[in-house]
Design an enzyme around this catalytic site. Structure first.
Site, PDB file in Angstrom:
ATOM      1  N   SER A  46      -7.776  -2.881  -5.846  1.00 52.26           N
ATOM      2  CA  SER A  46      -6.652  -2.628  -4.956  1.00 52.26           C
ATOM      3  C   SER A  46      -5.404  -2.593  -5.837  1.00 52.26           C
ATOM      4  O   SER A  46      -5.148  -3.549  -6.576  1.00 52.26           O
ATOM      5  CB  SER A  46      -6.567  -3.743  -3.917  1.00 52.26           C
ATOM      6  OG  SER A  46      -5.616  -3.412  -2.943  1.00 52.26           O
ATOM      7  N   GLU A  47      -4.649  -1.491  -5.788  1.00 51.80           N
ATOM      8  CA  GLU A  47      -3.640  -1.270  -6.826  1.00 51.80           C
ATOM      9  C   GLU A  47      -2.450  -2.226  -6.743  1.00 51.80           C
ATOM     10  O   GLU A  47      -1.627  -2.259  -7.647  1.00 51.80           O
ATOM     11  CB  GLU A  47      -3.175   0.190  -6.849  1.00 51.80           C
ATOM     12  CG  GLU A  47      -2.492   0.702  -5.604  1.00 51.80           C
ATOM     13  CD  GLU A  47      -3.466   1.415  -4.664  1.00 51.80           C
ATOM     14  OE1 GLU A  47      -4.666   1.098  -4.699  1.00 51.80           O
ATOM     15  OE2 GLU A  47      -2.995   2.279  -3.888  1.00 51.80           O
ATOM     16  N   ASN A  48      -2.371  -3.028  -5.680  1.00 54.36           N
ATOM     17  CA  ASN A  48      -1.317  -4.043  -5.649  1.00 54.36           C
ATOM     18  C   ASN A  48      -1.670  -5.266  -6.500  1.00 54.36           C
ATOM     19  O   ASN A  48      -0.903  -6.225  -6.540  1.00 54.36           O
ATOM     20  CB  ASN A  48      -1.002  -4.461  -4.204  1.00 54.36           C
ATOM     21  CG  ASN A  48      -2.222  -4.921  -3.451  1.00 54.36           C
ATOM     22  OD1 ASN A  48      -3.303  -4.362  -3.580  1.00 54.36           O
ATOM     23  ND2 ASN A  48      -2.062  -5.971  -2.664  1.00 54.36           N
TER      24      ASN A  48
END
Lengths: 215, 243
Positions: A46-48
């Protein structure tokens, strides 16, 4: 009788391999996590700033500090690691993620992708999509074959690009196409959804494509 | 040297001026320095350019500074569902510079690390590359992007000691560590304030050298933008129901 959203996600899941690190976009791509074959180890990124995440939490166990890139509450699993946004995109841009599955407004026969902006409409931003398509080893688009009467598989995208020559595969409700983005070999129809026909696809596709012998 | 201030307003005193460039940590509403944002609102400082991945939502986070029209320009990757933002943007009252999220993160990291510019594949051949130097390296096209250094960074951490060493919690880390490094002055709000020695030095994410001032926010209110849950019956990954 074309593929439903879930069937498109199920077809996309066939691109998963044991040991893959995968980033799933919002919408139909998120559903792919429901079709990870039993016994196959796939870590979702998840790119966060999270690698390895689990299902939504049980009611009452939501944690505001634990969300995915769609800002949805998720859960930790034993393999989870957390990192900063800079580390997250180093992972993405550096080619460490095996597969990115995302939605699109338009895909061109050379692998160009448009999915972030419609001129004249309020633009919300590209988020991490441009980085994902620029850096991930394999990019799979899952989308409806056409938007109302408008084809989405085009000779050239007429919307502003998210990435130039970045798409490897397109899964629509009518079938599956591969794109030889590096070799310049163009687009090939490799599978038909049950009930869809070559004629139907031809009539709903602007892009030029070859038809694989296996179809 | 004491870095701890009694409240958010005191922690920002003397650091704010009209027209300044401010970085604000957070992803969506996760890990946002809300007490410091509120203190900026109270200060009345205006014409701010704000670097932040998102722009909050109506009435929460940076949405508070949009309501009061204290922001002139946002540098963000995604501004989502913020009605105030859309209204002000469409009325020409607010500028937006969209950066791809990874490019934004790296511009901040680079700024803090003394790297004035870098080449990235992201955005090559798109609108984002227009007006920027492009170069072919090893057969691929790259775009030159600039590092960013702000006048002020405001960040949110889970724990901090009085030296300014910071530890973040779960995905609330996001942009906070890079932003802490990339400004002339970084002010951190911490949920738990501890003494030097209380944090395991191996676990510190942001060393205190980057943090000029600290404020303790023991009762930080945290927001959930998309509350997604599943029923107690066993369900496969990702099949929760949205409520």
């Amino acid at each position: 009788m074309a593929w439903t959203r879930d069937q498109m996600a199920e077809r996309a899941a066939k691109e998963l391999r044991d040991g893959f690190y995968v980033n799933l976009g919002i919408g139909i791509p998120t559903l792919v996590s429901n079709y990870i074959p039993a016994g196959m180890s796939v870590q979702l990124q998840s790119e966060n700033g999270m690698l390895g995440f689990g299902p939504f939490p049980y009611e009452g166990e939501e944690d505001p500090d634990l969300i995915n890139a769609g800002k949805q509450t998720v859960t930790e699993i034993p393999t989870t690691s957390y990192f900063s946004s800079a580390d997250s995109f180093a992972m993405i841009r550096g080619g460490h993620i095996d597969l990115s599955i995302l939605g699109a407004m338009q895909v061109a026969e050379n692998g160009d992708l448009a999915n972030w902006m419609i001129p004249g409409k309020m633009v919300k931003g590209m988020g991490g999509a441009m980085d994902l398509v620029a850096g991930v080893k394999k990019v799979v688009v899952v989308m409806e074959h056409s938007a109302k009467a408008e084809p989405k598989l085009l000779k050239r995208c007429n919307l502003p690009l998210t990435g130039a020559g970045v798409v490897d595969m397109v899964i629509t409700d009518l079938g599956v196409f591969t794109i030889d983005k590096k070799g310049g070999g163009g687009m090939t129809l490799i599978e038909l959804a049950p009930g869809s026909t070559l004629d139907e696809i031809r009539s709903k596709t602007e892009a030029d494509y070859a038809v694989a012998n296996t179809v | 040297m004491n870095k701890v201030y009694p409240d958010a307003q005191a922690a920002l005193a003397g650091l704010l001026r009209d027209g300044m460039l401010v970085m604000a940590g957070g992803f969506g509403l996760c890990g946002i320095p809300e007490a410091l944002i509120l203190a900026i609102r109270e200060s009345g400082v205006k014409n701010l350019t704000v670097v932040s991945n998102n722009a909050g939502i109506d009435g929460v986070g940076l949405g508070l500074l949009l309501d009061t029209r204290q922001i002139k320009k946002m540098i963000s990757s995604y501004v989502g569902e913020n009605k105030t933002f859309a209204q002000q943007y469409l009325a020409g009252e607010l500028e937006i510079e969209f950066n791809p999220q990874g490019t934004l993160a790296e511009r901040i990291r680079a700024g803090g690390a003394g790297i004035p510019a870098f080449f990235t594949r992201t955005g090559a051949g798109t609108l984002i590359a227009e007006g920027k130097e492009e170069r072919e390296i090893d057969g691929a096209r790259y775009v030159l992007e600039r590092g960013i250094v702000a006048d002020l960074s405001i960040v949110h951490a889970w724990m901090g000691d009085t030296e300014g060493n910071l530890v973040y919690r779960k995905t609330a880390r996001n942009f906070n560590p890079m932003m802490a490094t990339a400004s002339k002055a970084t002010v951190a709000e911490v949920e738990h304030l501890v003494q030097p020695g209380d944090l395991n030095p191996d676990h510190i994410i942001t060393p205190g050298i980057y943090v000029k001032r600290l404020v303790h926010v023991p009762n930080a209110v945290k927001h959930i933008e998309q509350r997604t849950v599943r029923k107690r019956t066993a369900a496969p990954a990702g099949t929760g129901e949205e409520i």
